[in-house]
Design a protein around this motif. Structure first.
Motif, mmCIF file in Angstrom:
data_model
loop_
_atom_site.group_PDB
_atom_site.id
_atom_site.type_symbol
_atom_site.label_atom_id
_atom_site.label_comp_id
_atom_site.label_asym_id
_atom_site.label_seq_id
_atom_site.Cartn_x
_atom_site.Cartn_y
_atom_site.Cartn_z
ATOM 1 N N UNK A 21 0.817 -1.223 0.000
ATOM 2 C CA UNK A 21 0.000 0.000 0.000
ATOM 3 C C UNK A 21 0.850 1.272 0.000
ATOM 4 N N UNK A 22 1.967 1.254 0.742
ATOM 5 C CA UNK A 22 2.782 2.467 0.868
ATOM 6 C C UNK A 22 3.415 2.894 -0.454
ATOM 7 N N UNK A 23 4.165 1.997 -1.157
ATOM 8 C CA UNK A 23 4.738 2.441 -2.440
ATOM 9 C C UNK A 23 3.689 2.824 -3.473
ATOM 10 N N UNK A 24 2.522 2.163 -3.460
ATOM 11 C CA UNK A 24 1.455 2.514 -4.407
ATOM 12 C C UNK A 24 0.959 3.933 -4.121
ATOM 13 N N UNK A 25 0.735 4.238 -2.848
ATOM 14 C CA UNK A 25 0.276 5.583 -2.465
ATOM 15 C C UNK A 25 1.318 6.637 -2.835
ATOM 16 N N UNK A 26 2.595 6.325 -2.593
ATOM 17 C CA UNK A 26 3.666 7.268 -2.927
ATOM 18 C C UNK A 26 3.750 7.513 -4.433
ATOM 19 N N UNK A 27 3.635 6.434 -5.219
ATOM 20 C CA UNK A 27 3.696 6.559 -6.679
ATOM 21 C C UNK A 27 2.558 7.440 -7.195
ATOM 22 N N UNK A 28 1.355 7.245 -6.650
ATOM 23 C CA UNK A 28 0.201 8.069 -7.058
ATOM 24 C C UNK A 28 0.465 9.546 -6.758
ATOM 25 N N UNK A 29 1.023 9.809 -5.575
ATOM 26 C CA UNK A 29 1.278 11.186 -5.168
ATOM 27 C C UNK A 29 2.331 11.841 -6.065
ATOM 28 N N UNK A 30 3.470 11.133 -6.288
ATOM 29 C CA UNK A 30 4.531 11.695 -7.126
ATOM 30 C C UNK A 30 4.031 11.908 -8.559
ATOM 31 N N UNK A 31 3.283 10.931 -9.075
ATOM 32 C CA UNK A 31 2.798 11.015 -10.454
ATOM 33 C C UNK A 31 1.834 12.184 -10.632
ATOM 34 N N UNK A 32 0.880 12.332 -9.706
ATOM 35 C CA UNK A 32 -0.088 13.426 -9.833
ATOM 36 C C UNK A 32 0.599 14.788 -9.697
ATOM 37 N N UNK A 33 1.636 14.849 -8.852
ATOM 38 C CA UNK A 33 2.385 16.107 -8.704
ATOM 39 C C UNK A 33 3.093 16.462 -10.005
ATOM 40 N N UNK A 52 11.273 5.713 -9.040
ATOM 41 C CA UNK A 52 12.039 4.514 -9.386
ATOM 42 C C UNK A 52 12.291 3.661 -8.146
ATOM 43 N N UNK A 53 12.618 4.322 -7.041
ATOM 44 C CA UNK A 53 12.854 3.614 -5.774
ATOM 45 C C UNK A 53 11.595 2.867 -5.325
ATOM 46 N N UNK A 54 10.434 3.520 -5.454
ATOM 47 C CA UNK A 54 9.163 2.895 -5.060
ATOM 48 C C UNK A 54 8.799 1.730 -5.995
ATOM 49 N N UNK A 55 9.129 1.875 -7.289
ATOM 50 C CA UNK A 55 8.879 0.786 -8.252
ATOM 51 C C UNK A 55 9.738 -0.427 -7.908
ATOM 52 N N UNK A 56 11.013 -0.174 -7.546
ATOM 53 C CA UNK A 56 11.902 -1.262 -7.129
ATOM 54 C C UNK A 56 11.328 -1.982 -5.912
ATOM 55 N N UNK A 57 10.790 -1.206 -4.973
ATOM 56 C CA UNK A 57 10.195 -1.789 -3.760
ATOM 57 C C UNK A 57 9.001 -2.667 -4.121
ATOM 58 N N UNK A 58 8.144 -2.150 -5.008
ATOM 59 C CA UNK A 58 6.978 -2.915 -5.455
ATOM 60 C C UNK A 58 7.393 -4.206 -6.152
ATOM 61 N N UNK A 59 8.411 -4.100 -7.005
ATOM 62 C CA UNK A 59 8.912 -5.262 -7.729
ATOM 63 C C UNK A 59 9.385 -6.335 -6.752
ATOM 64 N N UNK A 60 10.147 -5.908 -5.737
ATOM 65 C CA UNK A 60 10.624 -6.844 -4.720
ATOM 66 C C UNK A 60 9.448 -7.524 -4.001
ATOM 67 N N UNK A 61 8.454 -6.727 -3.614
ATOM 68 C CA UNK A 61 7.297 -7.280 -2.888
ATOM 69 C C UNK A 61 6.512 -8.265 -3.754
#
Length: 223
Positions: A21-33, A52-61
């Motif tokens: 949930x955390x990286x998804x929420x962060x990605x939405x925020x960065x993208x909309x900004x 990119x850091x959040x995508x790496x985290x999602x990929x790992x999960x």
């Protein structure tokens, strides 16, 4: 014991699901900004690096979830046929190429392209990927990973060597246990199933996985 292990898997899957949930929420925020505001080029690049850091985290999960589901179902269906082991090693290496590049880790392969071995290509690549993934994870920037394959009289040996942190000898047997993680590496991403899954896959094909290591100098996993 089976009931306890199943409970552990379910708890870990639930924990991983929550962490997504955390990286998804962060990605939405960065993208909309980035879409809604006109940022200075330097600030925009910083946001892209964070994404990119959040995508790496999602990929790992996601990879962890896949491995956990494979363990829970207990299904490793092998399809063994003679094929070049060079291609299978290449398949495994593709999964760590970018991360190794990011850490400036040199990866070399010494394997005869004509070396043919009876094996399940998909599952063997998964097993080798898990070994390579650990090698990249625990090797400091500027390190080295070497993959060598050689044909013996009755079997083929694949060595994956790194210049990483190394493993104390008293932990050799434990690292292949399900969910086991050394206290010293709890700060690194991981759920403790990679080596367990690797050994299960190799043993299912009549093979073995062994380790030799020197703390501070690196490790060699031999399949």
């Amino acid at each position: 014991q089976v009931r306890e292990e199943k409970q552990s898997i379910q708890e870990m899957v639930s924990d991983i699901s929550h962490q997504v949930k955390t990286p998804v929420a962060n990605l939405k925020m960065y993208n909309s900004t980035l879409l809604e505001r006109r940022l200075a080029p330097e600030k925009a690049r910083e946001f892209q690096r964070r994404m990119e850091s959040q995508i790496d985290k999602l990929d790992f999960l996601m990879q962890s979830m896949v491995k956990m589901s494979r363990l829970e179902t207990g299904v490793i269906t092998l399809s063994v046929s003679s094929a070049p082991i060079y291609d299978t090693i290449g398949l495994a290496l593709a999964g760590i190429e970018l991360l190794a590049e990011k850490k400036d880790i040199a990866v070399t392969v010494d394997c005869d392209p004509e070396l043919t071995v009876p094996h399940d290509r998909k599952w063997t690549a998964e097993a080798l990927f898990n070994l390579l993934d650990n090698a990249v994870k625990y090797t400091p920037p500027g390190g080295r990973i070497t993959v060598t394959a050689e044909r013996w009289e009755t079997e083929t040996k694949i060595d994956i060597s790194d210049t990483g942190r190394g493993i104390p000898e008293q932990h050799y047997a434990q690292i292949f246990k399900r969910f086991y993680r050394e206290e010293e590496v709890h700060d690194a991403d991981g759920v403790g199933v990679g080596l367990y899954l690797c050994r299960e896959i190799i043993q299912s094909q009549g093979g073995t996985v062994q380790v030799k290591s020197e703390v501070g100098r690196g490790s060699t996993f031999s399949v």
